[in-house]
Design an enzyme around this catalytic site. Sequence first.
Site, PDB file in Angstrom:
ATOM      1  N   SER A  55     -12.328   5.803 -15.941  1.00  0.00           N
ATOM      2  CA  SER A  55     -11.059   6.330 -15.436  1.00  0.00           C
ATOM      3  C   SER A  55     -11.338   7.314 -14.316  1.00  0.00           C
ATOM      4  CB  SER A  55     -10.295   7.020 -16.566  1.00  0.00           C
ATOM      5  OG  SER A  55      -9.224   7.798 -16.069  1.00  0.00           O
ATOM      6  N   SER A  56     -10.408   7.419 -13.374  1.00  0.00           N
ATOM      7  CA  SER A  56     -10.586   8.366 -12.274  1.00  0.00           C
ATOM      8  C   SER A  56     -10.534   9.815 -12.749  1.00  0.00           C
ATOM      9  CB  SER A  56      -9.523   8.133 -11.196  1.00  0.00           C
ATOM     10  OG  SER A  56      -8.216   8.276 -11.728  1.00  0.00           O
ATOM     11  N   CYS A  57     -10.018  10.056 -13.969  1.00  0.00           N
ATOM     12  CA  CYS A  57     -10.000  11.432 -14.486  1.00  0.00           C
ATOM     13  C   CYS A  57     -11.396  11.886 -14.906  1.00  0.00           C
ATOM     14  CB  CYS A  57      -9.022  11.563 -15.647  1.00  0.00           C
ATOM     15  SG  CYS A  57      -9.521  10.719 -17.147  1.00  0.00           S
ATOM     16  N   TYR A  66     -10.032  13.129 -23.152  1.00  0.00           N
ATOM     17  CA  TYR A  66     -10.044  11.701 -22.798  1.00  0.00           C
ATOM     18  C   TYR A  66     -11.126  11.420 -21.757  1.00  0.00           C
ATOM     19  CZ  TYR A  66      -8.446   7.326 -20.671  1.00  0.00           C
ATOM     20  OH  TYR A  66      -8.377   6.049 -20.157  1.00  0.00           O
ATOM     21  N   LYS A 102     -14.447   8.838 -21.779  1.00  0.00           N
ATOM     22  CA  LYS A 102     -14.697   7.789 -20.787  1.00  0.00           C
ATOM     23  C   LYS A 102     -16.048   8.009 -20.093  1.00  0.00           C
ATOM     24  CE  LYS A 102     -12.102   4.954 -20.286  1.00  0.00           C
ATOM     25  NZ  LYS A 102     -11.874   3.721 -21.078  1.00  0.00           N
ATOM     26  N   HIS A 147       2.209   6.062 -17.724  1.00  0.00           N
ATOM     27  CA  HIS A 147       1.692   6.780 -16.575  1.00  0.00           C
ATOM     28  C   HIS A 147       2.839   7.100 -15.620  1.00  0.00           C
ATOM     29  CE1 HIS A 147      -1.892   4.742 -18.261  1.00  0.00           C
ATOM     30  NE2 HIS A 147      -2.464   5.887 -17.958  1.00  0.00           N
TER      31      HIS A 147
END
Length: 319
Positions: free
Chosen positions: A108-110, A137, A141, A180
Site C-alpha cells: 500500500s502507498s501508506c 495497517y 503491509k 476509501h
Amino acid sequence: MDRNSRVFVAGADKPLGAAIARALIERGYRLVPGEGGRRADLTSLPEVRSLFREASPTHVVMAAGKSGGIGMNRKHPADLMLDNLVIESNIIGEAHRAGVEKLLYLASSCCYPRLCPQPMKEEYLFTGPLEPTNEAYAMAKLAGLMLCRAFSSQYGSPFISAIPTNYFGPGDDLDEENSHVVTALMVRTERAMEEKASSLEVWGTGKARREFMFIDDVADAVIFLLERYDSADPVNIGSGEALSIADLAEMIKEIAGFGGEILFDPTKPDGMPVKILDRGRLDSLGWKGRTTMRQGLGLTYEWLRGLRTGNFHKGRTSV
C-alpha cells in the site's frame, strides 16, 4: 506465465482482487480454485495449506487483507494489523512450501513515511515515521514486503512486490467507514442530493493531495508485472498525477450534478499531507495506463447510481 498457468488471486472477493481476477479471465488465464470453488478462510493456516495442496496454483496474486479509510484505521487498528499479518504469513509461507513459480504481493502507498519526499520513490521505504492515522495497517503491509524480500534472499523464492496508489472503481465498499475517499465522497454526495441538502461536509481541510488510479488500470499493471517482472525490488503502481481532496470533491460534485456547497471540517484529520508515487520504475518497463481520472470517476459514479437504482448486476469471480 502462460495460458496453462493456474493463478490464485487471494482476495478475489475484494474490489482490487475482483478486478485482477476479471482481467486475468479476459486474457485467457485459468483461475484456481475456479468459478464456484469454495473460498478458503485465509486467516486459517490449515485451510490455506489445503487450498495450495488441492488447487496447486503456479502463480499467486496477494490482494487480500482488511483495509479501509481513515475512520476504520482509527477505530480498528488492531483488527487491520492482525488480519493482514496472519494472511501474509499464511499465504507467503505456503507459496514457498508449495514451490509456486511466482507470487506478486500488493502492499500500500501508506507504507511510505508521513513526510516522505515527493514523488515517493521505492528507495524511500523505511526511511521515516509513518502516518499515525494508518500506522498499524502500514506496518503490517511493510511486514509483507519484508517477508517476500526475506524469502527471496534466503531461498531465492520468486516473490515480487508492488505498491499500488489509491485506487477506486466499481465494486468498492460502500460503507463510509470502510470505503476509501472517492467512493465515500460519492455516497455522501448522492445522499445530499436525495435529501436536497444545501451543503456537503468533507473531513479535513481539503488541502491534502492524493494520487488516484482507476481500479482496472491497477489490475492491468498487476498482470503486466506478473508476466514480465522478476526483481525482488518493489514497484510503484501509480498515475503520477495528484489532486487535492477539495478538487476531488468538486469534480465529483460536477459529475453528480450536485448544486450545493462543499464545506470542510478542519477538526477532522487530513492524513498524509501529500502522497504521490514516483512511477519511473514502472515507466521504464513500458506500462501505460488507459483511463483518465475524469473517465474513471464517471464510470464509478455510473456504477454507484446503478446500484442505488437497482439497475446494476454485481458480478464477482468466486475464488
